[in-house]
Design a protein around this motif. Structure first.
Motif, PDB file in Angstrom:
ATOM      1  N   THR A   4       0.934  -1.204   0.002  1.00  0.00           N
ATOM      2  CA  THR A   4       0.063  -0.172  -0.023  1.00  0.00           C
ATOM      3  C   THR A   4       0.977   1.264   0.115  1.00  0.00           C
ATOM      4  O   THR A   4       0.340   2.408  -0.397  1.00  0.00           O
ATOM      5  N   SER A  75      -3.362  -8.242  -1.242  1.00  0.00           N
ATOM      6  CA  SER A  75      -4.117  -7.474  -0.302  1.00  0.00           C
ATOM      7  C   SER A  75      -3.494  -6.498   0.251  1.00  0.00           C
ATOM      8  O   SER A  75      -2.259  -6.084  -0.154  1.00  0.00           O
ATOM      9  N   GLU A  76      -4.124  -5.709   1.204  1.00  0.00           N
ATOM     10  CA  GLU A  76      -3.444  -4.723   2.159  1.00  0.00           C
ATOM     11  C   GLU A  76      -2.194  -4.968   2.681  1.00  0.00           C
ATOM     12  O   GLU A  76      -1.272  -3.968   3.034  1.00  0.00           O
ATOM     13  N   SER A  77      -1.941  -6.232   3.179  1.00  0.00           N
ATOM     14  CA  SER A  77      -1.096  -6.647   3.900  1.00  0.00           C
ATOM     15  C   SER A  77       0.215  -7.288   3.182  1.00  0.00           C
ATOM     16  O   SER A  77       1.167  -7.712   3.695  1.00  0.00           O
ATOM     17  N   SER A  78      -0.111  -7.479   1.955  1.00  0.00           N
ATOM     18  CA  SER A  78       1.167  -7.993   0.957  1.00  0.00           C
ATOM     19  C   SER A  78       2.178  -7.077   1.024  1.00  0.00           C
ATOM     20  O   SER A  78       2.224  -5.898   1.073  1.00  0.00           O
ATOM     21  N   ILE A  97      -4.510  -4.326  -6.106  1.00  0.00           N
ATOM     22  CA  ILE A  97      -4.581  -4.496  -4.804  1.00  0.00           C
ATOM     23  C   ILE A  97      -6.052  -4.268  -4.256  1.00  0.00           C
ATOM     24  O   ILE A  97      -6.609  -3.141  -4.435  1.00  0.00           O
ATOM     25  N   ILE A  98      -6.587  -5.226  -3.539  1.00  0.00           N
ATOM     26  CA  ILE A  98      -7.939  -5.519  -3.119  1.00  0.00           C
ATOM     27  C   ILE A  98      -8.122  -5.698  -1.765  1.00  0.00           C
ATOM     28  O   ILE A  98      -7.314  -6.440  -0.986  1.00  0.00           O
ATOM     29  N   ASN A  99      -9.156  -4.719  -0.772  1.00  0.00           N
ATOM     30  CA  ASN A  99      -9.026  -4.980   0.526  1.00  0.00           C
ATOM     31  C   ASN A  99      -9.953  -6.204   0.922  1.00  0.00           C
ATOM     32  O   ASN A  99     -10.504  -6.988  -0.051  1.00  0.00           O
ATOM     33  N   GLU A 100     -10.237  -6.133   2.159  1.00  0.00           N
ATOM     34  CA  GLU A 100     -11.091  -7.559   2.682  1.00  0.00           C
ATOM     35  C   GLU A 100     -12.481  -7.554   2.082  1.00  0.00           C
ATOM     36  O   GLU A 100     -13.031  -8.331   2.076  1.00  0.00           O
ATOM     37  N   SER A 102     -13.472  -6.545  -1.021  1.00  0.00           N
ATOM     38  CA  SER A 102     -13.163  -6.715  -2.381  1.00  0.00           C
ATOM     39  C   SER A 102     -13.300  -5.469  -3.004  1.00  0.00           C
ATOM     40  O   SER A 102     -13.364  -5.016  -4.097  1.00  0.00           O
TER      41      SER A 102
END
Length: 219
Positions: A4, A75-78, A97-100, A102
């Motif tokens: 992010t 994901s945000e934590s990648s 980049i997709i959040n939980e 979607s």
């Protein structure tokens, strides 16, 4: 190094109601081989340039992309390193980049990653690179640092770049004016110096003697 920190919104993702020709225009303009598709704000997957070319030849503006979609994303934590691995695994030069929920947050491209890595001190700082190997059970990053620093060098970075049988290969980048001593110290402590990315005094001396020999033979 969470992804992010590096995401971009310069390229707009596609919509499932776009025609193959519209999506190909985005790919060609941005030199991409995939494009993420959305149904409203919901991420549905990625479609490849190859599939879009095939669909465009059929001449239909309204297409059901469902069977062509590939659902890889970050994901945000990648992390940045996970992005590199995912690009390689999926043979893509773009990742959404997709959040939980979607929800689309942005994307990162291969060009972005190269630019980011190019600005890391490990890559951009002036220094000497040395590739060494040692048995896996004897590998110690602190020992490598001690060898460099005890010879008045400064570590810029280290990276394990491979394994062969029971040996580990480590690429070290450092700054020092004590190159010969550092190489000899590594060898004294059981490391094998595979490559040195500089011209040390021994190499310069051999090169000088070789030139003198050629000059003598040509007279």
């Amino acid at each position: 190094m969470y992804i992010t920190e590096y995401l971009s919104n310069d390229i707009k993702p596609g919509k499932i109601n776009y025609s193959p020709h519209q999506l190909l225009e985005v790919l060609e303009e941005n030199k991409l081989n995939y494009i993420p598709l959305f149904d409203g704000l919901h991420f549905v997957g990625n479609i490849s340039e190859e599939d879009l070319v095939e669909l465009s030849l059929e001449g239909n503006d309204k297409v059901d992309y469902t069977t062509y979609l590939e659902k890889f994303f970050l994901s945000e934590s990648s992390t940045l390193l996970e992005a590199v691995q995912m690009m390689y695994t999926n043979q893509t030069n773009i990742l959404p980049i997709i959040n939980e929920q979607s929800k689309y947050l942005g994307l990162i491209t291969e060009r972005d990653i190269i630019k980011i890595f190019a600005n890391f001190p490990f890559v951009s700082s002036q220094g000497i690179s040395m590739l060494v190997s040692i048995s896996e059970k004897e590998l110690s990053m602190s020992s490598i640092s001690n060898i460099i620093e005890s010879n008045n060098g400064k570590i810029l970075g280290m990276m394990i770049v491979g394994n062969k049988e029971d040996s580990v290969y480590v690429l070290i980048k450092f700054s020092s004016s004590n190159l010969l001593t550092i190489g000899e110290t590594f060898e004294r402590y059981g490391y094998q110096v595979i490559q040195k990315f500089y011209n040390d005094e021994k190499q310069e001396l051999l090169h000088s003697r070789y030139e003198q020999l050629l000059k003598y033979m040509n007279t």
